[in-house]
Design a protein around this motif. Sequence first.
Motif, PDB file in Angstrom:
ATOM      1  N   PRO A  31       0.830  -1.205   0.000  1.00  6.32           N
ATOM      2  CA  PRO A  31       0.000   0.000   0.000  1.00  6.32           C
ATOM      3  C   PRO A  31       0.859   1.247   0.000  1.00  6.32           C
ATOM      4  O   PRO A  31       1.987   1.248   0.502  1.00  6.32           O
ATOM      5  CB  PRO A  31      -0.782  -0.132   1.319  1.00  6.32           C
ATOM      6  CG  PRO A  31       0.063  -1.004   2.187  1.00  6.32           C
ATOM      7  CD  PRO A  31       0.719  -1.969   1.253  1.00  6.32           C
ATOM      8  N   ALA A  32       0.329   2.302  -0.573  1.00  4.54           N
ATOM      9  CA  ALA A  32       1.087   3.546  -0.657  1.00  4.54           C
ATOM     10  C   ALA A  32       1.193   4.192   0.713  1.00  4.54           C
ATOM     11  O   ALA A  32       0.277   4.111   1.536  1.00  4.54           O
ATOM     12  CB  ALA A  32       0.417   4.510  -1.638  1.00  4.54           C
ATOM     13  N   THR A  33       2.345   4.830   0.995  1.00  5.90           N
ATOM     14  CA  THR A  33       2.518   5.560   2.239  1.00  5.90           C
ATOM     15  C   THR A  33       1.621   6.799   2.231  1.00  5.90           C
ATOM     16  O   THR A  33       1.245   7.309   1.178  1.00  5.90           O
ATOM     17  CB  THR A  33       3.983   5.984   2.421  1.00  5.90           C
ATOM     18  OG1 THR A  33       4.098   6.759   3.613  1.00  5.90           O
ATOM     19  CG2 THR A  33       4.461   6.821   1.254  1.00  5.90           C
ATOM     20  N   SER A  34       1.294   7.273   3.401  1.00  4.08           N
ATOM     21  CA  SER A  34       0.439   8.463   3.512  1.00  4.08           C
ATOM     22  C   SER A  34       1.284   9.731   3.569  1.00  4.08           C
ATOM     23  O   SER A  34       0.887  10.701   4.206  1.00  4.08           O
ATOM     24  CB  SER A  34      -0.435   8.358   4.764  1.00  4.08           C
ATOM     25  OG  SER A  34       0.372   8.220   5.938  1.00  4.08           O
ATOM     26  N   TRP A  35       2.416   9.705   2.916  1.00  7.91           N
ATOM     27  CA  TRP A  35       3.353  10.829   2.989  1.00  7.91           C
ATOM     28  C   TRP A  35       2.732  12.111   2.460  1.00  7.91           C
ATOM     29  O   TRP A  35       2.118  12.143   1.401  1.00  7.91           O
ATOM     30  CB  TRP A  35       4.597  10.509   2.167  1.00  7.91           C
ATOM     31  CG  TRP A  35       5.592  11.633   2.097  1.00  7.91           C
ATOM     32  CD1 TRP A  35       6.393  12.085   3.101  1.00  7.91           C
ATOM     33  CD2 TRP A  35       5.883  12.455   0.958  1.00  7.91           C
ATOM     34  NE1 TRP A  35       7.181  13.120   2.660  1.00  7.91           N
ATOM     35  CE2 TRP A  35       6.882  13.368   1.351  1.00  7.91           C
ATOM     36  CE3 TRP A  35       5.404  12.497  -0.346  1.00  7.91           C
ATOM     37  CZ2 TRP A  35       7.404  14.317   0.475  1.00  7.91           C
ATOM     38  CZ3 TRP A  35       5.921  13.441  -1.214  1.00  7.91           C
ATOM     39  CH2 TRP A  35       6.913  14.342  -0.805  1.00  7.91           C
ATOM     40  N   THR A  36       2.904  13.177   3.261  1.00  6.26           N
ATOM     41  CA  THR A  36       2.502  14.518   2.846  1.00  6.26           C
ATOM     42  C   THR A  36       3.694  15.431   3.048  1.00  6.26           C
ATOM     43  O   THR A  36       4.227  15.513   4.162  1.00  6.26           O
ATOM     44  CB  THR A  36       1.317  15.043   3.664  1.00  6.26           C
ATOM     45  OG1 THR A  36       0.208  14.153   3.514  1.00  6.26           O
ATOM     46  CG2 THR A  36       0.920  16.433   3.205  1.00  6.26           C
ATOM     47  N   PRO A  37       4.179  16.092   2.023  1.00  9.51           N
ATOM     48  CA  PRO A  37       5.387  16.913   2.164  1.00  9.51           C
ATOM     49  C   PRO A  37       5.159  18.151   3.014  1.00  9.51           C
ATOM     50  O   PRO A  37       4.073  18.747   3.006  1.00  9.51           O
ATOM     51  CB  PRO A  37       5.711  17.290   0.710  1.00  9.51           C
ATOM     52  CG  PRO A  37       4.396  17.249   0.010  1.00  9.51           C
ATOM     53  CD  PRO A  37       3.625  16.127   0.663  1.00  9.51           C
ATOM     54  N   ARG A  38       6.197  18.507   3.759  1.00 10.59           N
ATOM     55  CA  ARG A  38       6.188  19.771   4.501  1.00 10.59           C
ATOM     56  C   ARG A  38       6.851  20.809   3.605  1.00 10.59           C
ATOM     57  O   ARG A  38       8.071  20.829   3.450  1.00 10.59           O
ATOM     58  CB  ARG A  38       6.941  19.624   5.815  1.00 10.59           C
ATOM     59  CG  ARG A  38       6.303  18.648   6.793  1.00 10.59           C
ATOM     60  CD  ARG A  38       7.120  18.539   8.065  1.00 10.59           C
ATOM     61  NE  ARG A  38       7.222  19.828   8.740  1.00 10.59           N
ATOM     62  CZ  ARG A  38       7.950  20.040   9.842  1.00 10.59           C
ATOM     63  NH1 ARG A  38       8.655  19.038  10.368  1.00 10.59           N
ATOM     64  NH2 ARG A  38       8.000  21.227  10.410  1.00 10.59           N
ATOM     65  N   LEU A  39       6.046  21.641   2.997  1.00 10.80           N
ATOM     66  CA  LEU A  39       6.552  22.578   2.002  1.00 10.80           C
ATOM     67  C   LEU A  39       6.970  23.887   2.653  1.00 10.80           C
ATOM     68  O   LEU A  39       6.236  24.465   3.450  1.00 10.80           O
ATOM     69  CB  LEU A  39       5.483  22.841   0.939  1.00 10.80           C
ATOM     70  CG  LEU A  39       4.987  21.606   0.181  1.00 10.80           C
ATOM     71  CD1 LEU A  39       3.888  21.989  -0.785  1.00 10.80           C
ATOM     72  CD2 LEU A  39       6.137  20.938  -0.565  1.00 10.80           C
ATOM     73  N   ARG A  40       8.164  24.328   2.310  1.00  6.70           N
ATOM     74  CA  ARG A  40       8.657  25.608   2.802  1.00  6.70           C
ATOM     75  C   ARG A  40       8.350  26.695   1.782  1.00  6.70           C
ATOM     76  O   ARG A  40       8.311  26.438   0.588  1.00  6.70           O
ATOM     77  CB  ARG A  40      10.177  25.540   3.020  1.00  6.70           C
ATOM     78  CG  ARG A  40      10.600  24.506   4.048  1.00  6.70           C
ATOM     79  CD  ARG A  40      12.110  24.470   4.163  1.00  6.70           C
ATOM     80  NE  ARG A  40      12.540  23.503   5.152  1.00  6.70           N
ATOM     81  CZ  ARG A  40      13.825  23.247   5.423  1.00  6.70           C
ATOM     82  NH1 ARG A  40      14.768  23.891   4.770  1.00  6.70           N
ATOM     83  NH2 ARG A  40      14.131  22.347   6.335  1.00  6.70           N
ATOM     84  N   ARG A  41       8.144  27.875   2.284  1.00  8.17           N
ATOM     85  CA  ARG A  41       7.903  28.989   1.375  1.00  8.17           C
ATOM     86  C   ARG A  41       9.171  29.298   0.600  1.00  8.17           C
ATOM     87  O   ARG A  41      10.247  29.469   1.159  1.00  8.17           O
ATOM     88  CB  ARG A  41       7.459  30.229   2.158  1.00  8.17           C
ATOM     89  CG  ARG A  41       6.066  30.097   2.770  1.00  8.17           C
ATOM     90  CD  ARG A  41       5.632  31.408   3.383  1.00  8.17           C
ATOM     91  NE  ARG A  41       4.270  31.327   3.909  1.00  8.17           N
ATOM     92  CZ  ARG A  41       3.637  32.353   4.470  1.00  8.17           C
ATOM     93  NH1 ARG A  41       4.247  33.532   4.576  1.00  8.17           N
ATOM     94  NH2 ARG A  41       2.415  32.208   4.923  1.00  8.17           N
ATOM     95  N   ALA A  42       9.058  29.333  -0.684  1.00  4.32           N
ATOM     96  CA  ALA A  42      10.225  29.588  -1.541  1.00  4.32           C
ATOM     97  C   ALA A  42       9.773  30.322  -2.787  1.00  4.32           C
ATOM     98  O   ALA A  42       8.590  30.331  -3.143  1.00  4.32           O
ATOM     99  CB  ALA A  42      10.906  28.278  -1.918  1.00  4.32           C
ATOM    100  N   GLU A  43      10.722  30.974  -3.436  1.00  2.92           N
ATOM    101  CA  GLU A  43      10.404  31.717  -4.648  1.00  2.92           C
ATOM    102  C   GLU A  43      10.270  30.798  -5.852  1.00  2.92           C
ATOM    103  O   GLU A  43       9.711  31.174  -6.860  1.00  2.92           O
ATOM    104  CB  GLU A  43      11.491  32.768  -4.906  1.00  2.92           C
ATOM    105  CG  GLU A  43      11.579  33.843  -3.822  1.00  2.92           C
ATOM    106  CD  GLU A  43      12.654  34.857  -4.127  1.00  2.92           C
ATOM    107  OE1 GLU A  43      13.355  34.679  -5.153  1.00  2.92           O
ATOM    108  OE2 GLU A  43      12.801  35.821  -3.361  1.00  2.92           O
ATOM    109  N   GLY A  44      10.812  29.581  -5.755  1.00  5.80           N
ATOM    110  CA  GLY A  44      10.802  28.663  -6.870  1.00  5.80           C
ATOM    111  C   GLY A  44       9.443  28.037  -7.096  1.00  5.80           C
ATOM    112  O   GLY A  44       8.489  28.227  -6.332  1.00  5.80           O
TER     113      GLY A  44
END
Length: 266
Positions: A2-15
């Motif tokens: 089964p797929a992991t429940s991973w959710t990225p912790r996104l940082r504020r960036a200009e990119g």
Amino acid sequence: MPATSWTPRLRRAEGPLYAAIADALAADITRGKLRAGERLPTHRELAAAVGASIGTVTRAYAEAERRGLVRSQVGSGTFVRDLTDPASYSPMLDRSRIDLGPTAAPLVAGDLGHCALAAALAGLAARADLGALAGYQAHGGSEAQRAAGARWLAITGVDADADEVTVCSGAQHATVLALAALACPAGVLVEELTYPGALAAAGWLRLPTHPVALDEHGLVPDALARACRDSGAKVLYCTPTHHNPTTAVMPKSADWRSSPCAASTG
């Protein structure tokens, strides 16, 4: 699996958002939050979790795969690569990517180079013979090290025996040794724009340098022939691929067999 429940912790960036997702994926692999072999969320699931379009997630996974962090399998999903396994993780030898040759990127926490270095250092620390590795080593490298060098050269198309391989303390050390062994008092032929380390090595050995003209493809063959005749030098130091600093790439069609001097590429 089964797929992991991973959710990225996104940082504020200009990119762009896709790059931030790939950066977050790299960071979580480095921290051990994501383990080798785990299946990541589907494009649709991750898009819903981060509030992005499916196209953005598709591009993020493609970027992560380009960095060597994940592998995609049609019909099965996207999986985290084992960065400690050379058979699974070998970005420098993967012909599906653009090989930048001698160029180098800075090691940034969470990025590809950082992951590789962290894995290599962890493996080194776990070795039972670490104490022996920290002591004096055989001149020119151990038999195992020279054999490993020969295998690597074979991958690049160079046929060499372990006895023909010498382990050096970096490229500058190797350049000094090569010039000391091969160059005559007449000096060294170099490109008119060349790597400063080559000039420093020649200067340290008190060898004069003779510049050779360049064009958009690198060394000009006629200029090289003239420089060989006029200088009497026996060694040429050049960078045929991703020349420093022009980035020129010498075409394979160039015929150097008629050149009256030996060539040593840097």
